[in-house]
Enzyme design. Sequence first.
Site, PDB file in Angstrom:
ATOM      1  N   HIS A 160       0.840  -1.220   0.000  1.00  0.00           N
ATOM      2  CA  HIS A 160       0.000   0.000   0.000  1.00  0.00           C
ATOM      3  C   HIS A 160       0.864   1.256   0.000  1.00  0.00           C
ATOM      4  O   HIS A 160       0.454   2.294   0.516  1.00  0.00           O
ATOM      5  CB  HIS A 160      -0.933   0.048   1.216  1.00  0.00           C
ATOM      6  CG  HIS A 160      -1.683  -1.215   1.466  1.00  0.00           C
ATOM      7  ND1 HIS A 160      -2.970  -1.415   1.010  1.00  0.00           N
ATOM      8  CD2 HIS A 160      -1.334  -2.363   2.096  1.00  0.00           C
ATOM      9  CE1 HIS A 160      -3.372  -2.626   1.366  1.00  0.00           C
ATOM     10  NE2 HIS A 160      -2.394  -3.229   2.017  1.00  0.00           N
ATOM     11  N   SER A 281      14.594  19.383 -18.218  1.00  0.00           N
ATOM     12  CA  SER A 281      13.391  20.172 -18.464  1.00  0.00           C
ATOM     13  C   SER A 281      13.779  21.368 -19.315  1.00  0.00           C
ATOM     14  O   SER A 281      14.854  21.943 -19.137  1.00  0.00           O
ATOM     15  CB  SER A 281      12.805  20.639 -17.138  1.00  0.00           C
ATOM     16  OG  SER A 281      12.025  21.799 -17.319  1.00  0.00           O
ATOM     17  N   LYS A 287      16.226  20.096 -13.318  1.00  0.00           N
ATOM     18  CA  LYS A 287      15.527  18.822 -13.437  1.00  0.00           C
ATOM     19  C   LYS A 287      16.310  17.731 -14.154  1.00  0.00           C
ATOM     20  O   LYS A 287      17.052  17.980 -15.095  1.00  0.00           O
ATOM     21  CB  LYS A 287      14.208  19.031 -14.181  1.00  0.00           C
ATOM     22  CG  LYS A 287      13.222  19.863 -13.403  1.00  0.00           C
ATOM     23  CD  LYS A 287      12.485  19.047 -12.387  1.00  0.00           C
ATOM     24  CE  LYS A 287      11.269  18.438 -13.056  1.00  0.00           C
ATOM     25  NZ  LYS A 287      10.582  17.550 -12.157  1.00  0.00           N
ATOM     26  N   GLU A 294       9.360   6.365 -17.622  1.00  0.00           N
ATOM     27  CA  GLU A 294       8.005   6.884 -17.839  1.00  0.00           C
ATOM     28  C   GLU A 294       7.498   6.477 -19.215  1.00  0.00           C
ATOM     29  O   GLU A 294       6.314   6.178 -19.403  1.00  0.00           O
ATOM     30  CB  GLU A 294       7.987   8.405 -17.702  1.00  0.00           C
ATOM     31  CG  GLU A 294       8.245   8.865 -16.262  1.00  0.00           C
ATOM     32  CD  GLU A 294       8.477  10.369 -16.171  1.00  0.00           C
ATOM     33  OE1 GLU A 294       7.854  11.131 -16.916  1.00  0.00           O
ATOM     34  OE2 GLU A 294       9.307  10.763 -15.335  1.00  0.00           O
TER      35      GLU A 294
END
Length: 461
Positions: A160, A281, A287, A294
């Site tokens: 969880h 980025s 970044k 992804e």
Amino acid sequence: MSEGREKTWSGRFTQPTDPLMEQFSHSIQFDRRLFKADIEVNKAWAKALGRIGIYNGQELETVINALEEIDTEYHRGQLQIKTGDEDIHSANERWLTEKTGELGQRIHTGRSRNDQVVTDLRYYLRQEIDRIVDSIKALQGELIVVAENNIETVLPGYTHLRQAQPISLSHYTMAIFFQMQRDKVRLAEARKRVNVLGLGSGALAGAAFPVDRKFLAEQLGFEDISENSIDATSDRDFVFEVLSACSIIMVHLSRFCEDFIAWSSEAYGFVEIDQAFSTGSSMMPQKRNPDSLELIRGKSARVIGNQVKLLVLLKGLPHAYSRDLQEDKEPVFDTIDQTKMSLDIFKAVVQTMKINQEKMKGSLTQSLYATDLADYLVKGGIPFRNAHAIVGKIVSWIEQENKKFSELTLDEFKQYSPVFEKSVYQLFHPGYSLQLRNVRGGTGGASIRYQIKRAKKLLDK
Ligand code: ARG
């Protein structure tokens, strides 16, 4: 208007195809991926025709040589596709006919594109399955390396997304291995049903020439021969099985990517994705994003979509062939490409990823030992449910007091249960927790070594 008169089927037509219809219906832009398969299938078919006298020995040699020439010239970019070429099958027939005249005009004897296309597709898929299996094996090899190097690397295991129990990083890594192992077996299973000869089925009723299908199967390396020509030309369940197997691979990868994305975030800092597989980025200079992972997660949606496309395509389709079936190609090619690339990228990410053992260790909280504490009471004779309740009360109290288990005095422990002894303090070390779990399949060192041994055996098979 285009060259409608030159089509393989234009005999009964008095008008050419509308250019818009050509653009709409032609599949050569994508089914040229089947070029090589189509050449091999043509060679085998020519030989089968030779055996029933459609070609004599000299003629057969001319046809085979011409097909080989087409193969070479095509790859050199010397053969032009014309507007009239509907698909790779018509284009190959045209090139053969341009080279051999009347001999090329005989190649389609007893054959339909319906059995030709399904044979090409099976031939192609068999090869692609083998390439995907190779990629899985390479990834598995890398996973074993990581596992062997990290038996002692401990991190919190989560359920969880909450800290649950300590685990070894090797244990996690081997979970990926065994999921990939089943993916490989699934593909091997699907391959058996892919590896069946459809050629000789004609349009739907079977070839009206006594072609030797056993010979054809041997020539093309098919292990089995379709038993029914309607089934052979109309069904695509073999494609569906491969797309399903690939969807499962992608779902597996996607979940592991999700873990690594979280682990590489500032919040966890467990791993660092190599710069070669990260991107920055355009706006925020600081970044460094895990785009490789992804993208695998994103591409899993695409692969699942392809599987659904095929199911919907087949649903309600009358028997036997309908042109709808041409729409199976793009989802197949796309799934094959995306799955293969995702496996290779995932492997490279794992291979180059930095593992931050200190961060992993630093994030272990003592709450991870709550189960071990309950088990300790069980070993002292308390039924588990009671032990669970006792430890629950301790947890609740130390949460209020902002304390750790190890900070409790023995007297304090004893207030909860007289079973507690000095030996309780040895529980609060990750290594100890792991060693309690040498059950087969557990996260203990001996268990992991056994997993690795089993994995190596499976990989060598
Ligand atoms: N390009 C077609 C396909 O991929 C070939 C079969 C065409 N057959 C036909 N009867 N029109 O399905």
